[in-house]
Motif scaffolding. Structure first.
Motif, PDB file in Angstrom:
ATOM      1  N   ILE A  69     109.885  57.933  14.606  1.00  0.00           N
ATOM      2  CA  ILE A  69     109.669  58.547  15.931  1.00  0.00           C
ATOM      3  C   ILE A  69     108.830  57.648  16.848  1.00  0.00           C
ATOM      4  O   ILE A  69     108.505  58.014  17.979  1.00  0.00           O
ATOM      5  CB  ILE A  69     109.046  59.958  15.786  1.00  0.00           C
ATOM      6  CG1 ILE A  69     109.319  60.766  17.053  1.00  0.00           C
ATOM      7  CG2 ILE A  69     107.592  59.921  15.407  1.00  0.00           C
ATOM      8  CD1 ILE A  69     109.057  62.243  16.936  1.00  0.00           C
ATOM      9  N   PHE A 105     104.676  68.233  11.359  1.00  0.00           N
ATOM     10  CA  PHE A 105     103.648  67.440  10.680  1.00  0.00           C
ATOM     11  C   PHE A 105     103.208  68.105   9.374  1.00  0.00           C
ATOM     12  O   PHE A 105     103.329  69.323   9.218  1.00  0.00           O
ATOM     13  CB  PHE A 105     102.432  67.250  11.599  1.00  0.00           C
ATOM     14  CG  PHE A 105     102.668  66.213  12.656  1.00  0.00           C
ATOM     15  CD1 PHE A 105     102.223  64.916  12.499  1.00  0.00           C
ATOM     16  CD2 PHE A 105     103.375  66.533  13.809  1.00  0.00           C
ATOM     17  CE1 PHE A 105     102.465  63.953  13.457  1.00  0.00           C
ATOM     18  CE2 PHE A 105     103.618  65.578  14.783  1.00  0.00           C
ATOM     19  CZ  PHE A 105     103.161  64.284  14.612  1.00  0.00           C
ATOM     20  N   ALA A 109      99.487  70.228  12.666  1.00  0.00           N
ATOM     21  CA  ALA A 109      98.930  69.568  13.868  1.00  0.00           C
ATOM     22  C   ALA A 109      99.054  70.443  15.115  1.00  0.00           C
ATOM     23  O   ALA A 109      99.429  69.969  16.187  1.00  0.00           O
ATOM     24  CB  ALA A 109      99.596  68.199  14.088  1.00  0.00           C
ATOM     25  N   TYR A 111      97.727  72.441  18.360  1.00  0.00           N
ATOM     26  CA  TYR A 111      96.638  72.142  19.291  1.00  0.00           C
ATOM     27  C   TYR A 111      95.590  73.253  19.188  1.00  0.00           C
ATOM     28  O   TYR A 111      95.885  74.417  19.474  1.00  0.00           O
ATOM     29  CB  TYR A 111      97.165  72.023  20.718  1.00  0.00           C
ATOM     30  CG  TYR A 111      98.321  71.057  20.833  1.00  0.00           C
ATOM     31  CD1 TYR A 111      98.224  69.765  20.349  1.00  0.00           C
ATOM     32  CD2 TYR A 111      99.526  71.444  21.400  1.00  0.00           C
ATOM     33  CE1 TYR A 111      99.285  68.882  20.420  1.00  0.00           C
ATOM     34  CE2 TYR A 111     100.604  70.566  21.486  1.00  0.00           C
ATOM     35  CZ  TYR A 111     100.468  69.291  20.997  1.00  0.00           C
ATOM     36  OH  TYR A 111     101.529  68.416  21.054  1.00  0.00           O
TER      37      TYR A 111
ATOM     38  N   THR B 142      93.322  65.088  12.958  1.00  0.00           N
ATOM     39  CA  THR B 142      94.222  66.168  12.507  1.00  0.00           C
ATOM     40  C   THR B 142      95.644  65.979  13.067  1.00  0.00           C
ATOM     41  O   THR B 142      96.434  66.912  13.072  1.00  0.00           O
ATOM     42  CB  THR B 142      93.693  67.555  12.920  1.00  0.00           C
ATOM     43  OG1 THR B 142      93.471  67.563  14.332  1.00  0.00           O
ATOM     44  CG2 THR B 142      92.395  67.908  12.214  1.00  0.00           C
ATOM     45  N   GLU B 143      95.930  64.799  13.549  1.00  0.00           N
ATOM     46  CA  GLU B 143      97.263  64.399  14.025  1.00  0.00           C
ATOM     47  C   GLU B 143      97.731  65.151  15.268  1.00  0.00           C
ATOM     48  O   GLU B 143      98.906  65.116  15.611  1.00  0.00           O
ATOM     49  CB  GLU B 143      98.317  64.564  12.910  1.00  0.00           C
ATOM     50  CG  GLU B 143      98.107  63.634  11.730  1.00  0.00           C
ATOM     51  CD  GLU B 143      99.201  63.755  10.684  1.00  0.00           C
ATOM     52  OE1 GLU B 143      99.549  64.890  10.348  1.00  0.00           O
ATOM     53  OE2 GLU B 143      99.710  62.715  10.232  1.00  0.00           O
ATOM     54  N   GLN B 144      96.803  65.834  15.963  1.00  0.00           N
ATOM     55  CA  GLN B 144      97.227  66.553  17.178  1.00  0.00           C
ATOM     56  C   GLN B 144      97.639  65.575  18.280  1.00  0.00           C
ATOM     57  O   GLN B 144      98.517  65.876  19.082  1.00  0.00           O
ATOM     58  CB  GLN B 144      96.099  67.456  17.682  1.00  0.00           C
ATOM     59  CG  GLN B 144      95.815  68.623  16.769  1.00  0.00           C
ATOM     60  CD  GLN B 144      94.612  69.433  17.229  1.00  0.00           C
ATOM     61  OE1 GLN B 144      94.537  69.868  18.357  1.00  0.00           O
ATOM     62  NE2 GLN B 144      93.647  69.621  16.338  1.00  0.00           N
ATOM     63  N   ASP B 146      98.960  62.601  17.707  1.00  0.00           N
ATOM     64  CA  ASP B 146     100.299  62.146  17.290  1.00  0.00           C
ATOM     65  C   ASP B 146     101.346  63.191  17.664  1.00  0.00           C
ATOM     66  O   ASP B 146     102.447  62.846  18.112  1.00  0.00           O
ATOM     67  CB  ASP B 146     100.338  61.933  15.765  1.00  0.00           C
ATOM     68  CG  ASP B 146      99.747  60.588  15.368  1.00  0.00           C
ATOM     69  OD1 ASP B 146      99.502  59.764  16.263  1.00  0.00           O
ATOM     70  OD2 ASP B 146      99.533  60.370  14.159  1.00  0.00           O
ATOM     71  N   ALA B 147     101.016  64.478  17.460  1.00  0.00           N
ATOM     72  CA  ALA B 147     101.967  65.558  17.763  1.00  0.00           C
ATOM     73  C   ALA B 147     102.288  65.567  19.257  1.00  0.00           C
ATOM     74  O   ALA B 147     103.441  65.798  19.650  1.00  0.00           O
ATOM     75  CB  ALA B 147     101.386  66.900  17.339  1.00  0.00           C
ATOM     76  N   MET B 148     101.271  65.303  20.058  1.00  0.00           N
ATOM     77  CA  MET B 148     101.477  65.267  21.510  1.00  0.00           C
ATOM     78  C   MET B 148     102.408  64.116  21.887  1.00  0.00           C
ATOM     79  O   MET B 148     103.346  64.274  22.660  1.00  0.00           O
ATOM     80  CB  MET B 148     100.116  65.090  22.177  1.00  0.00           C
ATOM     81  CG  MET B 148     100.086  65.466  23.621  1.00  0.00           C
ATOM     82  SD  MET B 148      98.397  65.548  24.204  1.00  0.00           S
ATOM     83  CE  MET B 148      97.938  67.175  23.676  1.00  0.00           C
ATOM     84  N   GLU B 149     102.150  62.967  21.272  1.00  0.00           N
ATOM     85  CA  GLU B 149     102.975  61.789  21.542  1.00  0.00           C
ATOM     86  C   GLU B 149     104.409  62.024  21.062  1.00  0.00           C
ATOM     87  O   GLU B 149     105.362  61.654  21.740  1.00  0.00           O
ATOM     88  CB  GLU B 149     102.368  60.583  20.818  1.00  0.00           C
ATOM     89  CG  GLU B 149     102.359  59.331  21.649  1.00  0.00           C
ATOM     90  CD  GLU B 149     101.610  58.200  20.972  1.00  0.00           C
ATOM     91  OE1 GLU B 149     102.126  57.095  20.989  1.00  0.00           O
ATOM     92  OE2 GLU B 149     100.520  58.444  20.415  1.00  0.00           O
ATOM     93  N   ALA B 150     104.531  62.675  19.895  1.00  0.00           N
ATOM     94  CA  ALA B 150     105.860  62.974  19.354  1.00  0.00           C
ATOM     95  C   ALA B 150     106.615  63.953  20.254  1.00  0.00           C
ATOM     96  O   ALA B 150     107.835  63.974  20.267  1.00  0.00           O
ATOM     97  CB  ALA B 150     105.733  63.557  17.943  1.00  0.00           C
ATOM     98  N   SER B 151     105.860  64.777  21.021  1.00  0.00           N
ATOM     99  CA  SER B 151     106.493  65.701  21.976  1.00  0.00           C
ATOM    100  C   SER B 151     106.790  65.013  23.307  1.00  0.00           C
ATOM    101  O   SER B 151     107.038  65.676  24.303  1.00  0.00           O
ATOM    102  CB  SER B 151     105.577  66.882  22.277  1.00  0.00           C
ATOM    103  OG  SER B 151     105.263  67.578  21.134  1.00  0.00           O
TER     104      SER B 151
END
Lengths: 262, 277
Positions: A69, A105, A109, A111, B142-144, B146-151
């Motif tokens: 990704i 994840f 993950a 928010y 906590t990879e948040q 990364d999650a934002m970037e993945a979105s």
């Protein structure tokens, strides 16, 4: 209601009779300092199929998903998603590809500062022109699908790890992705909830012909969702095939792994 | 820099203790240059993300509320304390010279020109700098992020630009609150010792106050806001190493932001004196 898929440019499907892969990985290499994690990965995944990646802890399974990704850059190699060679894309081009990919994840993950409902609507709010009521309907339909509608107003800190995972799955599905990347989708869930998630993944595969890459150690999930399974070992794909083929493998590591896992 | 490093090696060769000290100095130099280099790249990327649409107006307002209204009581309290302390100290000194009539003007000038802005910046750097460092650090581990970037959402635009801009816009307003609170409590402390009316105190205090005293001093806190937001975000975004890393990021955000605010104050006061003095 206009669906997200209708609003989004679709990932180019192969022409009739063409057998081009949805995801194609060639000689992918990644090292962190002196530690080589991926030492030349080659993988092909056909449209509408689910590939499960197994392997020991720390073998780079999650790293592989992040490379796919574009969250991490490979040292060398190529990753083709549809018609896009993602290692060569600019950030804005990469973001267009990312909108067609859902990522679940390992620890969800979510928010922390947003409610469950706001977490799921986050990508919809940013990338679609849906009205508030359209968004509300879509979010609640996704949450009810993963059995989390009752918790829509709760904060992530107020729900359990398994519930977070289900909300994470709802968020990953929000944009109607054509490719799903799932990092341990059922880890931490009780067998009944894990079974429900597996059934949901299976339903999505059948309804939407969704292409998916799943990283998991759970044999229940491996059996339920996989069209093919790849074993990652010492930076390479040791073997790839169906569950039965892997179970009957003569490779000492493979047979030991399957014996312990089953 | 390479020449400096070579020089250190040449000087220290042959003496184990000196060599050890030399290596430590060399490492310190390198990490310092690396930190500033990364900060420069971060600022460039943040600037680019900030000017590229779409703009995150909603998140900016949320952050302004977070930085502004939640810091207001603390800043007002700090301003009030400074007002009282200035009144007590200055009164004592002025009495020795029989110049106590100058007390209101000294309190007002001192608060407007230096105490108000610097106290506000230091209080905000403690509360907001640590908060931003810990929040973004926790999101990182906590990879948040990364999650934002993945979105397909740019974390720099959504998380960093909004926080830095909120700090820049809110600091002057908080400074005004600290200033007013300082004047008010300065008057309370003064009038307890020697009763005077608030109106007389304000008139006396502000009669020599010009815009060139007030505006540059207040608006220089925008630079302090930029420093606090930037350092907090930068330290938060480069967090690694789990919860321990989050703690380190929060601490380093406060320490570095406070240090850079004080250093920037020295430079800005000098510039203000050159251009408006």
């Amino acid at each position: 209601m206009v669906t997200v898929a209708e609003r989004m440019p679709t990932m180019k499907s192969p022409a009739d009779g063409e057998t081009k892969a949805a995801v194609q990985i060639r000689d992918l290499r990644k090292a962190f300092g002196t530690q080589t994690v991926l030492a030349g990965i080659n993988l092909d995944l056909a449209y509408g199929k689910t590939l499960t990646i197994m392997g020991q802890s720390g073998t780079g399974k999650s790293v592989l998903l992040k490379l796919i990704i574009g969250l991490q850059k490979p040292d060398s190699g190529a990753i083709q998603i549809g018609d896009s060679e993602i290692t060569q894309l600019s950030v804005s081009e990469l973001n267009k590809v990312r909108m067609k990919i859902g990522f679940l994840f390992q620890y969800a993950a979510l928010y922390d500062s947003l409610t469950v409902e706001e977490n799921v609507s986050f990508p919809l709010r940013r990338h679609t022109e849906m009205s508030k009521s359209e968004r509300h309907d879509r979010v609640h339909s996704l949450l009810s699908r993963v059995g989390m509608q009752e918790a829509s107003r709760k904060m992530p800190a107020e729900i359990s790890g398994g519930m977070k995972k289900r909300v994470g799955l709802a968020r990953a599905l929000a944009m109607d992705p054509e490719l799903m990347l799932m990092d341990e989708p059922t880890a931490g869930l009780d067998p009944i909830k894990a079974g429900e998630i597996n059934s949901l993944i299976r339903e999505l595969q059948q309804e939407r012909h969704m292409t998916a890459i799943v990283v998991t150690h759970e044999m229940q999930t491996v059996k339920a969702v996989s069209d093919s399974i790849a074993m990652l070992h010492e930076g390479h794909i040791l073997t790839q095939g169906s569950f039965e083929q892997l179970r009957k493998s003569q490779d000492p590591f493979m047979s030991a792994f399957m014996r312990e896992a089953c | 820099m390479q020449r400096q490093a070579c020089l250190i090696e040449v000087v220290c060769s042959g003496h184990p203790q000196l060599r050890y000290a030399g290596t430590a100095v060399k490492t310190l130099f390198l990490s310092l240059f690396e930190w500033f280099g990364e900060l420069g790249i971060f600022v460039w990327r943040m600037g680019r993300a900030g000017v590229t649409p779409p703009y995150e107006g909603r998140e900016l307002i949320r952050q302004m509320d977070e930085v502004g209204s939640k810091s207001l009581p603390l800043v007002a309290l700090a301003g009030a304390a400074i007002g009282v302390v200035l009144s007590l100290h200055t009164r004592d000194s002025l009495l020795r010279f029989g110049a106590e009539a100058l007390l209101p003007v000294l309190i007002v000038m001192s608060i407007v020109k230096e105490s108000g802005p610097i106290i506000t910046a230091l209080v905000v750097s403690g509360r907001v700098g640590a908060g931003i460092g810990a929040e973004l650090g926790s999101m990182k581990v906590t990879e948040q992020i990364d999650a934002m970037e993945a979105s397909a959402v740019d974390p720099l635009k959504f998380l960093v630009v909004t926080r830095v801009l909120a700090c820049v816009l809110v600091l002057p307003l908080l400074t005004l609150a600290a200033d007013f609170s300082g004047f008010a409590m300065g008057w309370v402390a003064t009038t307890l010792a020697d009763p005077i009316s608030f109106r007389f105190y304000l008139e006396e205090g502000t009669k020599t106050l010009a815009y060139r005293d007030f505006l540059p001093a207040t608006f220089r806190t925008m630079v302090f806001g930029f420093i606090i937001g930037l350092v907090g975000c930068f330290q938060g975004m480069r967090t690694s190493g789990g919860t321990e890393g989050v703690g380190k990021s929060a601490t380093s955000a406060v320490v570095l932001a406070s240090l850079f605010v004080i250093l920037a104050d020295v430079l800005l006061v000098r510039l203000i004196l050159v251009f408006f003095g």
